[in-house]
Scaffold this motif. Structure first.
Motif, PDB file in Angstrom:
ATOM      1  N   ARG A   1      10.511  45.404  29.160  1.00  0.00           N
ATOM      2  CA  ARG A   1       9.753  45.777  27.977  1.00  0.00           C
ATOM      3  C   ARG A   1       9.507  47.286  27.909  1.00  0.00           C
ATOM      4  O   ARG A   1       8.821  47.765  27.027  1.00  0.00           O
ATOM      5  CB  ARG A   1       8.406  45.043  27.955  1.00  0.00           C
ATOM      6  CG  ARG A   1       7.458  45.419  29.075  1.00  0.00           C
ATOM      7  CD  ARG A   1       6.284  44.462  29.103  1.00  0.00           C
ATOM      8  NE  ARG A   1       5.332  44.844  30.152  1.00  0.00           N
ATOM      9  CZ  ARG A   1       4.398  44.060  30.608  1.00  0.00           C
ATOM     10  NH1 ARG A   1       4.297  42.838  30.147  1.00  0.00           N
ATOM     11  NH2 ARG A   1       3.563  44.451  31.545  1.00  0.00           N
ATOM     12  N   ALA A   2      10.039  48.036  28.890  1.00  0.00           N
ATOM     13  CA  ALA A   2       9.764  49.472  28.952  1.00  0.00           C
ATOM     14  C   ALA A   2      10.896  50.263  28.331  1.00  0.00           C
ATOM     15  O   ALA A   2      12.017  50.223  28.782  1.00  0.00           O
ATOM     16  CB  ALA A   2       9.562  49.900  30.396  1.00  0.00           C
ATOM     17  N   SER A   3      10.600  50.971  27.255  1.00  0.00           N
ATOM     18  CA  SER A   3      11.616  51.821  26.647  1.00  0.00           C
ATOM     19  C   SER A   3      11.591  53.219  27.232  1.00  0.00           C
ATOM     20  O   SER A   3      12.505  53.995  27.050  1.00  0.00           O
ATOM     21  CB  SER A   3      11.385  51.896  25.134  1.00  0.00           C
ATOM     22  OG  SER A   3      10.188  52.589  24.865  1.00  0.00           O
ATOM     23  N   GLY A   4      10.488  53.537  27.925  1.00  0.00           N
ATOM     24  CA  GLY A   4      10.350  54.884  28.471  1.00  0.00           C
ATOM     25  C   GLY A   4       9.989  55.916  27.431  1.00  0.00           C
ATOM     26  O   GLY A   4      10.060  57.109  27.687  1.00  0.00           O
TER      27      GLY A   4
ATOM     28  N   GLN B   1      13.492  61.216  34.868  1.00  0.00           N
ATOM     29  CA  GLN B   1      13.438  60.349  36.040  1.00  0.00           C
ATOM     30  C   GLN B   1      12.516  59.165  35.787  1.00  0.00           C
ATOM     31  O   GLN B   1      12.807  58.046  36.233  1.00  0.00           O
ATOM     32  CB  GLN B   1      12.956  61.146  37.247  1.00  0.00           C
ATOM     33  CG  GLN B   1      13.974  62.152  37.775  1.00  0.00           C
ATOM     34  CD  GLN B   1      13.388  62.985  38.903  1.00  0.00           C
ATOM     35  OE1 GLN B   1      12.203  63.339  38.885  1.00  0.00           O
ATOM     36  NE2 GLN B   1      14.215  63.319  39.891  1.00  0.00           N
ATOM     37  N   ARG B   2      11.421  59.417  35.113  1.00  0.00           N
ATOM     38  CA  ARG B   2      10.506  58.329  34.768  1.00  0.00           C
ATOM     39  C   ARG B   2      11.203  57.245  33.967  1.00  0.00           C
ATOM     40  O   ARG B   2      11.073  56.045  34.243  1.00  0.00           O
ATOM     41  CB  ARG B   2       9.329  58.882  33.969  1.00  0.00           C
ATOM     42  CG  ARG B   2       8.324  57.836  33.494  1.00  0.00           C
ATOM     43  CD  ARG B   2       7.628  58.293  32.226  1.00  0.00           C
ATOM     44  NE  ARG B   2       8.543  58.315  31.085  1.00  0.00           N
ATOM     45  CZ  ARG B   2       8.268  58.880  29.923  1.00  0.00           C
ATOM     46  NH1 ARG B   2       7.142  59.536  29.759  1.00  0.00           N
ATOM     47  NH2 ARG B   2       9.145  58.826  28.932  1.00  0.00           N
ATOM     48  N   ASP B   3      11.989  57.648  32.959  1.00  0.00           N
ATOM     49  CA  ASP B   3      12.701  56.676  32.143  1.00  0.00           C
ATOM     50  C   ASP B   3      13.678  55.872  32.982  1.00  0.00           C
ATOM     51  O   ASP B   3      13.787  54.647  32.828  1.00  0.00           O
ATOM     52  CB  ASP B   3      13.439  57.389  31.008  1.00  0.00           C
ATOM     53  CG  ASP B   3      12.485  58.009  29.995  1.00  0.00           C
ATOM     54  OD1 ASP B   3      11.280  57.731  30.077  1.00  0.00           O
ATOM     55  OD2 ASP B   3      12.957  58.784  29.140  1.00  0.00           O
ATOM     56  N   ALA B   4      14.406  56.546  33.867  1.00  0.00           N
ATOM     57  CA  ALA B   4      15.347  55.845  34.746  1.00  0.00           C
ATOM     58  C   ALA B   4      14.606  54.892  35.680  1.00  0.00           C
ATOM     59  O   ALA B   4      15.061  53.759  35.938  1.00  0.00           O
ATOM     60  CB  ALA B   4      16.170  56.850  35.546  1.00  0.00           C
ATOM     61  N   TYR B   5      13.459  55.341  36.165  1.00  0.00           N
ATOM     62  CA  TYR B   5      12.663  54.494  37.069  1.00  0.00           C
ATOM     63  C   TYR B   5      12.226  53.219  36.355  1.00  0.00           C
ATOM     64  O   TYR B   5      12.348  52.114  36.895  1.00  0.00           O
ATOM     65  CB  TYR B   5      11.447  55.280  37.565  1.00  0.00           C
ATOM     66  CG  TYR B   5      10.530  54.457  38.431  1.00  0.00           C
ATOM     67  CD1 TYR B   5      10.764  54.338  39.798  1.00  0.00           C
ATOM     68  CD2 TYR B   5       9.449  53.770  37.881  1.00  0.00           C
ATOM     69  CE1 TYR B   5       9.944  53.550  40.593  1.00  0.00           C
ATOM     70  CE2 TYR B   5       8.627  52.990  38.673  1.00  0.00           C
ATOM     71  CZ  TYR B   5       8.875  52.890  40.020  1.00  0.00           C
ATOM     72  OH  TYR B   5       8.076  52.102  40.800  1.00  0.00           O
ATOM     73  N   LEU B   6      11.716  53.340  35.136  1.00  0.00           N
ATOM     74  CA  LEU B   6      11.242  52.171  34.403  1.00  0.00           C
ATOM     75  C   LEU B   6      12.376  51.234  34.023  1.00  0.00           C
ATOM     76  O   LEU B   6      12.161  50.036  33.827  1.00  0.00           O
ATOM     77  CB  LEU B   6      10.497  52.614  33.147  1.00  0.00           C
ATOM     78  CG  LEU B   6       9.192  53.375  33.390  1.00  0.00           C
ATOM     79  CD1 LEU B   6       8.610  53.877  32.080  1.00  0.00           C
ATOM     80  CD2 LEU B   6       8.172  52.505  34.099  1.00  0.00           C
ATOM     81  N   ARG B   7      13.595  51.759  33.939  1.00  0.00           N
ATOM     82  CA  ARG B   7      14.767  50.911  33.660  1.00  0.00           C
ATOM     83  C   ARG B   7      15.367  50.340  34.944  1.00  0.00           C
ATOM     84  O   ARG B   7      16.418  49.724  34.905  1.00  0.00           O
ATOM     85  CB  ARG B   7      15.815  51.711  32.899  1.00  0.00           C
ATOM     86  CG  ARG B   7      15.401  52.105  31.482  1.00  0.00           C
ATOM     87  CD  ARG B   7      16.594  52.626  30.683  1.00  0.00           C
ATOM     88  NE  ARG B   7      17.138  53.845  31.261  1.00  0.00           N
ATOM     89  CZ  ARG B   7      16.838  55.085  30.863  1.00  0.00           C
ATOM     90  NH1 ARG B   7      15.972  55.249  29.862  1.00  0.00           N
ATOM     91  NH2 ARG B   7      17.381  56.146  31.431  1.00  0.00           N
TER      92      ARG B   7
END
Length: 488
Positions: A483-486, A427-433
């Motif tokens: 710039r966030a790859s997560g 979820q964190r990765d999806a949030y940052l994207r």
């Protein structure tokens, strides 16, 4: 320059022969070990970063990096900093994007550590962008009091403010001005940092094209500008105060010769302090250059050569103004309207379960029609020059319903007791994207629909919207998410 934008391949770096055949040969007699110097310029520079002391300890940051499969190395002499491999992209990591750390070359971190900073001092950063040193100053003052961060370029001020917002810096007012003409009405300062615009020769490990395009005659052209800035720094420094002059260049024309001329101009009113930099192998300042003999006190300056500490090149001089000189009157302070915000502030208290006296620790001002800015309670910016920004933009009130900005959420998030949503790694990765994603049944049961503070492993990420339809919508800023790859 921020390291997260600088990734250089080893193949693009110069060979020792190319160094020897270049304009760098003019420094052969200044360098103690020419072969080691030339070899060092052919190696990629490690990525250095410091832990944000307002959000994470260097020990906890080290644990995050180790879990990511990295081997961060402590930097001797910089207890809050770590070295990582040259090809590591710090700016694309989730912890970087939410302000747990900042990437800044190791020698570039040194000036602030030498300024004898304490809470209560008034500090000017004359050429501040992109803001790494400004943020260091702010945290050295415990994120309280008054720092003025100036830059001549509006575009660079925007980048500076972006870094201050991400890191949660509350005690800085930014201004756009030619610092060599800094107004007398802006007052005097206890500490002044002049990280002067220079030819950047010491950054070859990050900018290898400098070897082909640099003209050493540019150092002569830059000298008058650097003298004008340092002259103004002396004028704006309070009696007994300190001025830190630094560059990232090798050229004595931009370093010792500039300092020597200003010392002569203010004869007896300023003096050079001896500099001690524990953990770093430094060289004394130059006292002979191209037939000119400089006063022996110029040896009190310090040079950092790339081969001695595996860094870029750097120059530092620390000047002290005579404490017996007459001080100027205190400056007129900016007038800030601070009594029109109770409804919005009470709404935040009620929604997020913050204590009733929560806002007493801050100074709050509506600087634009977009919403509210938040500053340290004792932040006292001058009336001139006019501010580009004060503190951080923390609550957007021109939308319905009003909502905290990401920088506001990062600041108040650790204190909220309601409407906080802990995310999984996916979820964190999806949030940052900036994607929309599904909550778990447990998340749905714990939070009613509406705005929530999103966090991961206890670290606040920003604002999300939990929709009645049963999805979570990221509100992470688009200018940050690119710039966030997560990466974990």
């Amino acid at each position: 320059m921020n390291q997260r934008t600088a990734r250089v391949s080893a193949a693009s770096l110069p060979t020792p022969d190319q160094i020897a055949d270049s304009w760098l040969a003019r420094y052969r007699d200044l360098v103690d070990d020419w072969d080691a110097f030339a070899e060092a310029l052919g190696r990629p520079l490690p990525v250095a970063l410091w832990a944000n002391p307002a959000r994470i300890s260097v020990e906890a940051l080290t644990e995050l990096l180790v879990e990511q499969g990295l081997s961060p190395q402590p930097i001797q002499g910089l207890p809050n900093a770590l070295n990582l491999p040259p090809d590591f992209r710090a700016g694309q990591q989730w912890w970087y994007c939410v302000g747990l750390a900042h990437a800044q070359e190791a020698v570039s971190q040194l000036p602030v550590t030498l300024m004898d900073l304490e809470p209560g001092q008034r500090v000017l950063d004359m050429c501040a962008a992109p803001g790494g040193k400004t943020a260091q100053i702010a945290f050295a003052l415990d994120n309280r009091g008054t720092v003025v961060a100036n830059d001549i370029s509006y575009g660079r001020i925007k980048a500076l403010q972006g870094n201050l917002d991400r890191l949660g810096v509350l005690n800085v007012t930014t201004t756009q001005s030619d610092a060599s003409n800094w107004p007398t009405a802006g007052g005097q300062f206890d500490r002044i940092l002049l990280d002067a615009p220079c030819s950047s020769e010491g950054t070859i490990r990050r900018n290898p094209s400098l070897l082909q395009r640099h003209d050493p005659a540019g150092s002569e052209r830059l000298g008058p500008r650097q003298r004008a800035l340092l002259r103004k720094a002396v004028q704006r420094c309070r009696p007994g105060g300190l001025i830190l002059y630094s560059t990232c260049t090798f050229a004595p024309e931009e370093n010792e010769l500039v300092v020597a001329d200003i010392l002569a101009e203010f004869d007896g009113k300023i003096r050079l302090r001896t500099i001690d930099i524990p953990g770093f192998d430094t060289a004394l300042g130059v006292t002979e250059w191209l037939g000119r003999t400089l006063p022996p006190e110029l040896a009190r300056c310090r040079r950092l050569w790339p081969h001695r500490n595996d860094t870029g090149g750097f120059f530092i001089a620390l000047l002290e103004k005579d404490a017996n000189l007459p001080a100027e009157p205190e400056p007129e302070l900016a007038t800030l309207a601070e009594s029109e915000h109770d409804e919005w502030l009470d709404g935040l208290l009620s929604k997020y379960g913050l204590p009733d006296d929560y806002w007493s620790r801050y100074r709050i001002n509506r600087q634009t029609k977009r919403g509210l800015h938040l500053m340290a309670a004792d932040h006292a910016p001058p009336a001139v020059p006019p501010a580009e920004g004060r503190g951080i933009f923390f609550h957007r009130t021109n939308v319905r319903p009003p909502k905290p900005t990401t920088s506001g959420a990062l600041l108040i998030g650790p204190d909220v007791t309601r409407f906080r949503l802990e995310l999984s790694r996916e979820q964190r990765d999806a949030y940052l994207r900036r994607e929309t994603f599904a909550p778990t049944p447990e998340q749905l049961a714990a939070n009613p629909p509406g705005q929530v503070i999103a966090s991961y492993r206890g670290h606040v990420l920003g604002i999300a919207i939990l929709h009645r339809s049963g999805v979570i919508e990221s509100q992470f800023p688009s200018r940050w998410s690119g710039r966030a790859s997560g990466t974990d």
